[in-house]
Design an enzyme around this catalytic site. Structure first.
Site, PDB file in Angstrom:
ATOM      1  N   GLY A  94      -6.775  31.858 -21.361  1.00  0.00           N
ATOM      2  CA  GLY A  94      -6.071  32.813 -20.511  1.00  0.00           C
ATOM      3  C   GLY A  94      -5.366  33.922 -21.240  1.00  0.00           C
ATOM      4  N   GLU A 137     -16.930  27.091 -25.405  1.00  0.00           N
ATOM      5  CA  GLU A 137     -17.675  27.877 -26.389  1.00  0.00           C
ATOM      6  C   GLU A 137     -19.176  27.629 -26.303  1.00  0.00           C
ATOM      7  OE1 GLU A 137     -13.663  27.218 -28.934  1.00  0.00           O
ATOM      8  OE2 GLU A 137     -15.447  26.030 -29.383  1.00  0.00           O
TER       9      GLU A 137
END
Length: 188
Positions: free
Chosen positions: A92, A155
């Protein structure tokens, strides 16, 4: 977990990545493609392993013939009107992402953030948010967590999602795999 074998772990990890990718909306993928294609220049940025995934995307954009570079490389041009700063902030926010977004916005560039936490500070300040609903270090503890450690699920999903985006862009740009291959470096 101590007795789980390699192949069982691999199946669990691949399932986790597949679930994440299946929850990314087609509209999100189309939005990302549209923003990239509308940009005069694209500057990519991410920290840590997310930064490596952004480098992988930047390379694919270059293979497509787009004007893309990584923030921090000394050959990265300045951004301005018509350009896109594309950053990753899985949890975030990162201080560097927020700072770079401020610079880009002041220069007139659009900002796009890929994240797993759309309510974070960086996504709230971005022009466009690309949501990948995956575990990051912001939520890697407690109940329903991936076998992959910390932010690895996010990822890994980024890498697959970004390559799928490059295929979508290739089709939209009416290019062939061979045209992309011709842009691959010969200096390896």
């Amino acid at each position: 977990m101590n007795q789980i074998g390699f192949h069982q772990m691999a199946e669990m990890a691949l399932k986790d990545v597949g679930v994440v990718c299946s929850h990314i909306s087609a509209a999100t993928a189309e939005t990302m493609c549209a923003e990239i294609l509308a940009a005069k220049r694209i500057a990519c940025y991410g920290v840590g392993r997310e930064g490596l995934m952004m480098k992988a995307l930047c390379m694919r954009l270059m293979h497509l013939g787009l004007d893309a570079s990584m923030v921090g490389d000394m050959t990265t041009p300045p951004v301005g009107t018509g350009d896109l700063l594309f950053t990753s902030a899985g949890p975030g926010q990162f201080s560097t992402v927020l700072a770079l977004m401020g610079v880009a916005k002041k220069a007139g560039a659009r900002t796009m953030v890929v994240t797993a936490q759309p309510e974070g500070n960086a996504p709230r300040q971005a022009d466009v948010v690309i949501y990948i609903p995956a575990q990051t270090m912001a939520n890697d503890q407690g109940g329903n967590v991936s076998i992959l450690p910390m932010g690895s699920l996010y990822e890994a999903a980024q890498l697959i999602f970004f390559d799928l985006i490059s295929l979508m862009l290739r089709d939209k740009m009416q290019q062939t795999a061979e045209e992309m291959r011709q842009r691959h470096t010969n200096l390896e």
